[in-house]
Scaffold this motif. Sequence first.
Motif, short mmCIF file in Angstrom:
data_model
loop_
_atom_site.label_atom_id
_atom_site.label_comp_id
_atom_site.label_asym_id
_atom_site.label_seq_id
_atom_site.Cartn_x
_atom_site.Cartn_y
_atom_site.Cartn_z
N THR A 101 0.82 -1.21 0.00
CA THR A 101 0.00 0.00 0.00
C THR A 101 0.86 1.26 0.00
O THR A 101 0.33 2.37 0.09
CB THR A 101 -0.94 0.02 1.22
OG1 THR A 101 -0.16 -0.02 2.42
CG2 THR A 101 -1.88 -1.18 1.19
N ASP A 102 2.17 1.12 -0.13
CA ASP A 102 3.05 2.29 -0.16
C ASP A 102 2.84 3.09 -1.43
O ASP A 102 2.38 2.57 -2.45
CB ASP A 102 4.52 1.86 -0.06
CG ASP A 102 4.87 1.30 1.29
OD1 ASP A 102 4.07 1.47 2.25
OD2 ASP A 102 5.93 0.65 1.40
N ARG A 103 3.21 4.36 -1.39
CA ARG A 103 3.03 5.23 -2.54
C ARG A 103 4.02 4.91 -3.66
O ARG A 103 3.67 4.96 -4.84
CB ARG A 103 3.17 6.69 -2.10
CG ARG A 103 2.77 7.73 -3.16
CD ARG A 103 2.54 9.07 -2.52
NE ARG A 103 2.34 10.13 -3.50
CZ ARG A 103 1.18 10.41 -4.10
NH1 ARG A 103 0.10 9.67 -3.82
NH2 ARG A 103 1.07 11.41 -4.95
N VAL A 104 5.23 4.57 -3.31
CA VAL A 104 6.25 4.15 -4.28
C VAL A 104 6.96 2.93 -3.69
O VAL A 104 7.32 2.92 -2.51
CB VAL A 104 7.27 5.27 -4.56
CG1 VAL A 104 8.36 4.77 -5.51
CG2 VAL A 104 6.58 6.49 -5.16
N VAL A 105 7.17 1.91 -4.53
CA VAL A 105 7.84 0.69 -4.09
C VAL A 105 9.00 0.39 -5.03
O VAL A 105 8.82 0.36 -6.26
CB VAL A 105 6.87 -0.51 -4.07
CG1 VAL A 105 7.62 -1.80 -3.76
CG2 VAL A 105 5.77 -0.28 -3.03
N VAL A 106 10.18 0.19 -4.46
CA VAL A 106 11.35 -0.22 -5.23
C VAL A 106 11.66 -1.65 -4.87
O VAL A 106 11.88 -1.98 -3.70
CB VAL A 106 12.57 0.68 -4.93
CG1 VAL A 106 13.76 0.25 -5.79
CG2 VAL A 106 12.24 2.14 -5.17
N ASP A 107 11.69 -2.54 -5.86
CA ASP A 107 12.06 -3.94 -5.64
C ASP A 107 13.02 -4.34 -6.75
O ASP A 107 12.62 -4.54 -7.90
CB ASP A 107 10.82 -4.83 -5.65
CG ASP A 107 11.14 -6.26 -5.19
OD1 ASP A 107 12.18 -6.80 -5.62
OD2 ASP A 107 10.35 -6.85 -4.42
N GLY A 108 14.29 -4.41 -6.43
CA GLY A 108 15.29 -4.73 -7.44
C GLY A 108 15.36 -3.64 -8.49
O GLY A 108 15.54 -2.46 -8.17
N ASP A 109 15.16 -4.02 -9.74
CA ASP A 109 15.23 -3.06 -10.84
C ASP A 109 13.85 -2.60 -11.31
O ASP A 109 13.70 -2.12 -12.44
CB ASP A 109 16.01 -3.66 -12.02
CG ASP A 109 15.42 -4.98 -12.51
OD1 ASP A 109 14.44 -5.45 -11.92
OD2 ASP A 109 15.95 -5.53 -13.50
N VAL A 110 12.87 -2.74 -10.43
CA VAL A 110 11.50 -2.34 -10.75
C VAL A 110 11.01 -1.32 -9.73
O VAL A 110 11.19 -1.51 -8.52
CB VAL A 110 10.55 -3.55 -10.78
CG1 VAL A 110 9.12 -3.11 -11.03
CG2 VAL A 110 10.98 -4.55 -11.85
N ILE A 111 10.40 -0.24 -10.23
CA ILE A 111 9.79 0.77 -9.36
C ILE A 111 8.33 0.91 -9.78
O ILE A 111 8.03 1.14 -10.95
CB ILE A 111 10.47 2.14 -9.46
CG1 ILE A 111 11.98 2.02 -9.26
CG2 ILE A 111 9.87 3.11 -8.43
CD1 ILE A 111 12.72 3.35 -9.41
N THR A 112 7.43 0.77 -8.80
CA THR A 112 6.01 0.95 -9.08
C THR A 112 5.46 2.07 -8.20
O THR A 112 5.93 2.28 -7.09
CB THR A 112 5.21 -0.35 -8.82
OG1 THR A 112 5.46 -0.81 -7.47
CG2 THR A 112 5.61 -1.44 -9.79
N ALA A 113 4.47 2.78 -8.74
CA ALA A 113 3.85 3.88 -8.02
C ALA A 113 2.36 3.62 -7.86
O ALA A 113 1.75 2.94 -8.70
CB ALA A 113 4.07 5.20 -8.76
N ALA A 114 1.78 4.17 -6.84
CA ALA A 114 0.34 4.05 -6.61
C ALA A 114 -0.40 4.95 -7.60
O ALA A 114 0.12 5.30 -8.66
CB ALA A 114 0.02 4.40 -5.16
#
Length: 209
Positions: free
Chosen positions: A136-149
């Motif tokens: 539920t975070d606004r921005v998530v960094v996992d490895g080489d992937v960044i996703t936004a809400a």
Amino acid sequence: MDIAFALYPGMTLLDMTGPHEVLAHVPGVDCHYIAARTGPLACDTGFQVTATAAFADVPRPDVIVVPGSGEFARVLEDETELVDWLAAAHPSATWTTSVCTGSTLLAKAGILTGRAATTHWGARDLLGELGAEVSTDRVVVDGDVITAAGVSAGIDMGLTLAARLWGEETARAIQLFIEYAPEPPFTPVGAEDAGPEMVEALDRILSGA
């Protein structure tokens, strides 16, 4: 640096233009606006954008940015060429990113399997069904992937990405340049705090009821 902005009919404009405004001014950045075919396409509000290259023209970008859509269920079914391109382009990209429900397209391409990722609150269940570990975070960094809400979080994603590409000092300078200092007229409300009445009101507004 080649940054590919993936476009498709029904995409949400701000999902693309938010991170674009953050990233496009940096010297050495070449932005590519790609879709299944070149030419104009309508966003989910009717605003038209123009794809200047096809997916096949940009097979190995350094950075991928995938916007979401208010029509995300239909998009998942229709945008098979985009999903196939993502699956092929991601392994060689330095960063693969998404805004809002764009993460469901990453998930369908197999990029988010077992990864932490976020999306618009209205698509969290779907994102989980597609194999992601939903945050539920606004921005998530996992490895080489960044996703936004949802939607406006694309600016936050762009700044997060800028810090990783060019350092925090540059990212802070970009934040100053775009004067990103949000002061919303109403108290910020997340999906967890909104309550059923507000969600029902939103449904009525969007459906025209």
